[in-house]
Write an enzyme that holds these catalytic residues in place. Structure first.
Site, PDB file in Angstrom:
ATOM      1  N   TYR A 119     -11.574   6.724 -13.352  1.00 38.02           N
ATOM      2  CA  TYR A 119     -11.711   5.452 -12.629  1.00 38.02           C
ATOM      3  C   TYR A 119     -12.319   4.395 -13.553  1.00 38.02           C
ATOM      4  O   TYR A 119     -11.785   3.292 -13.689  1.00 38.02           O
ATOM      5  CB  TYR A 119     -12.596   5.673 -11.411  1.00 38.02           C
ATOM      6  CG  TYR A 119     -12.764   4.479 -10.499  1.00 38.02           C
ATOM      7  CD1 TYR A 119     -11.664   3.907  -9.855  1.00 38.02           C
ATOM      8  CD2 TYR A 119     -14.025   3.941 -10.262  1.00 38.02           C
ATOM      9  CE1 TYR A 119     -11.832   2.831  -9.004  1.00 38.02           C
ATOM     10  CE2 TYR A 119     -14.187   2.863  -9.397  1.00 38.02           C
ATOM     11  CZ  TYR A 119     -13.086   2.315  -8.778  1.00 38.02           C
ATOM     12  OH  TYR A 119     -13.258   1.244  -7.929  1.00 38.02           O
TER      13      TYR A 119
ATOM     14  N   ASP B 176       0.851  -1.195   0.000  1.00 35.06           N
ATOM     15  CA  ASP B 176       0.000   0.000   0.000  1.00 35.06           C
ATOM     16  C   ASP B 176       0.885   1.243   0.000  1.00 35.06           C
ATOM     17  O   ASP B 176       1.956   1.237   0.598  1.00 35.06           O
ATOM     18  CB  ASP B 176      -0.912   0.019   1.246  1.00 35.06           C
ATOM     19  CG  ASP B 176      -2.217   0.746   0.982  1.00 35.06           C
ATOM     20  OD1 ASP B 176      -3.277   0.106   0.996  1.00 35.06           O
ATOM     21  OD2 ASP B 176      -2.172   1.978   0.731  1.00 35.06           O
ATOM     22  N   ASN B 177       0.440   2.281  -0.677  1.00 38.00           N
ATOM     23  CA  ASN B 177       1.205   3.544  -0.630  1.00 38.00           C
ATOM     24  C   ASN B 177       0.529   4.565   0.280  1.00 38.00           C
ATOM     25  O   ASN B 177       0.955   5.708   0.369  1.00 38.00           O
ATOM     26  CB  ASN B 177       1.407   4.126  -2.038  1.00 38.00           C
ATOM     27  CG  ASN B 177       0.124   4.652  -2.638  1.00 38.00           C
ATOM     28  OD1 ASN B 177      -0.957   4.411  -2.100  1.00 38.00           O
ATOM     29  ND2 ASN B 177       0.228   5.355  -3.750  1.00 38.00           N
TER      30      ASN B 177
ATOM     31  N   LYS C 123     -10.360   1.055 -14.996  1.00 36.62           N
ATOM     32  CA  LYS C 123     -10.794  -0.299 -14.637  1.00 36.62           C
ATOM     33  C   LYS C 123     -11.183  -1.092 -15.881  1.00 36.62           C
ATOM     34  O   LYS C 123     -10.994  -2.309 -15.934  1.00 36.62           O
ATOM     35  CB  LYS C 123     -11.963  -0.244 -13.646  1.00 36.62           C
ATOM     36  CG  LYS C 123     -11.566   0.243 -12.251  1.00 36.62           C
ATOM     37  CD  LYS C 123     -10.653  -0.744 -11.535  1.00 36.62           C
ATOM     38  CE  LYS C 123     -10.418  -0.352 -10.084  1.00 36.62           C
ATOM     39  NZ  LYS C 123      -9.484  -1.252  -9.391  1.00 36.62           N
TER      40      LYS C 123
ATOM     41  N   THR D 292     -20.153  -1.141  -1.651  1.00 30.11           N
ATOM     42  CA  THR D 292     -19.870  -1.928  -0.446  1.00 30.11           C
ATOM     43  C   THR D 292     -19.591  -0.957   0.702  1.00 30.11           C
ATOM     44  O   THR D 292     -19.010   0.107   0.483  1.00 30.11           O
ATOM     45  CB  THR D 292     -18.666  -2.856  -0.716  1.00 30.11           C
ATOM     46  OG1 THR D 292     -19.019  -3.739  -1.784  1.00 30.11           O
ATOM     47  CG2 THR D 292     -18.286  -3.680   0.501  1.00 30.11           C
TER      48      THR D 292
ATOM     49  N   THR E 279      -4.887   6.437  -0.038  1.00 30.29           N
ATOM     50  CA  THR E 279      -6.237   6.456   0.562  1.00 30.29           C
ATOM     51  C   THR E 279      -6.373   5.410   1.672  1.00 30.29           C
ATOM     52  O   THR E 279      -7.294   5.488   2.477  1.00 30.29           O
ATOM     53  CB  THR E 279      -7.347   6.224  -0.491  1.00 30.29           C
ATOM     54  OG1 THR E 279      -7.106   4.979  -1.146  1.00 30.29           O
ATOM     55  CG2 THR E 279      -7.390   7.339  -1.515  1.00 30.29           C
TER      56      THR E 279
ATOM     57  N   ASN F  37       1.818  -4.050 -13.834  1.00 30.61           N
ATOM     58  CA  ASN F  37       2.908  -4.492 -12.943  1.00 30.61           C
ATOM     59  C   ASN F  37       2.498  -5.692 -12.091  1.00 30.61           C
ATOM     60  O   ASN F  37       3.283  -6.624 -11.891  1.00 30.61           O
ATOM     61  CB  ASN F  37       3.336  -3.346 -12.023  1.00 30.61           C
ATOM     62  CG  ASN F  37       4.078  -2.257 -12.783  1.00 30.61           C
ATOM     63  OD1 ASN F  37       4.745  -2.527 -13.783  1.00 30.61           O
ATOM     64  ND2 ASN F  37       3.951  -1.025 -12.325  1.00 30.61           N
TER      65      ASN F  37
END
Ligand code: UDP
Length: 314
Positions: free
Chosen positions: A145, A31-32, A149, A175, A35, A99
């Site tokens: 987005y 994770d970076n 995707k 969700t 968010t 990646n």
């Protein structure tokens, strides 16, 4: 299994890490923190089998040792976040997917892409079945987005067909649950946070637009069932209980016992008017259906937001 979860410190990713660790898998969480949050995985730090790697998956991803599965969940996912970080969102869905597919190929691992109901855009077909190609404005603010995707799905299918990689694509519908960020801008978090603070509930537009809301535990169960299936084509995972945003506001007020007023604000551009999955494939292929009722799930989510507000927590 040894599983790499990108976006593992995010809302959905952290619940996925919990589920995998609980069943005895080793998890490498990447994770970076753009968010995701450290608090989402604080309870997993130091746990046997859990490793955290702070890294942006739009740069080359390297993981030492054997890997059995790569689950690519890294991306801003709420409209407020991806509108704020448009380039990062496009990179997470495009370069990040390339990646992580490369990592899965190098490790001969199964790859699972977290895709989204947003690939259907503002749908002209209702409910949305996986065969529907969608109605996306790729030039609009949500396009960063949606189109990332859609590209990610195309790239995943290409690795499946061309390299013979064992791939999965889950299309995640709305969700909600504990660990949503209070300020992530989504409708459930906004409404509950406002209700608990007795602030106005903000309905965008006239509130007639629809969504269907899946509790996070049910979503994770569906994702893991898909991972364990041999299904390469996309599968919708989401609740089929469709309601308007205005109805959701009423239910949130009832569940929280709040007397917040309701205020109408302008509808964001390209906001889908109706959304509800055709969940037949999830039911038939995975034997999956949601089990947590909306009022119960909202109550548990409200409990979480209350705990954040309690002194010494959050
Ligand atoms: N929405 C709203 N008030 C809010 C936040 C969102 O009325 O405070 C609406 C939004 O315009 C959309 C729906 O609720 O029609 C769901 O928004 P969300 O951002 O949760 O996710 P989306 O399904 O649009 O990706």
């Amino acid at each position: 299994m040894r599983v790499v979860v990108t976006g593992g410190a995010g809302f959905l990713g952290s619940h996925l890490c919990d589920h995998l660790i609980a069943r005895g898998d080793d998890v490498v969480c990447i994770d970076n923190f753009s968010t995701g949050t450290r608090s989402n995985i604080a309870h997993l730090r130091g746990r046997q089998g859990f490793t955290l790697v702070e890294h942006d998956v739009s740069a080359y991803v390297d993981v030492a040792g054997a890997v059995d599965a790569v689950l690519h969940f890294a991306s801003p996912a709420s409209p407020v976040d991806y509108t704020r970080m448009p380039i990062q969102t496009l990179k997470a869905g495009s370069l990040g997917t390339h990646n992580t597919l490369g990592l899965a190929k190098a490790k001969d691992a199964t790859f699972l892409l977290a895709s989204t109901s947003e690939v259907y855009g503002d749908p002209l077909v209702h409910p949305q079945a996986e065969q529907y190609w969608g109605n996306v404005n790729h030039l609009g603010p949500r396009g960063v987005y949606d189109e990332a995707k859609r590209f990610a799905e195309a790239m995943t299918m290409a690795y499946c067909r061309y390299h013979g990689l064992d791939t999965r694509i889950v299309r995640v519908f709305n969700t909600y649950g504990p660990r949503m960020r209070p300020d992530d801008g989504r409708v459930v978090s906004n409404f509950i946070v406002a209700a608990l603070a007795d602030e106005p509930i903000t309905i965008y537009g006239d509130g007639a637009q629809t969504r269907s809301f899946c509790f996070v535990d049910d979503q994770v169960r569906g994702i893991v069932a898909l991972l364990e299936s041999g299904e390469h084509d996309p599968v919708n995972i989401g609740s089929s209980e469709e309601l308007t945003v205005a109805e959701l506001a009423e239910i949130v007020l009832e569940v929280t016992g709040s007397t917040s007023p309701v205020r109408c604000l302008p509808l964001p551009a390209d906001d889908p008017k109706r959304r509800c999955p055709d969940a037949a494939r999830a039911r038939e292929l995975l034997g999956w259906s949601p089990s947590v009722a909306l009022r119960e799930g909202l109550g548990r989510t409200a409990e979480y937001f209350r705990s954040l507000a309690a002194p010494g927590l959050g």
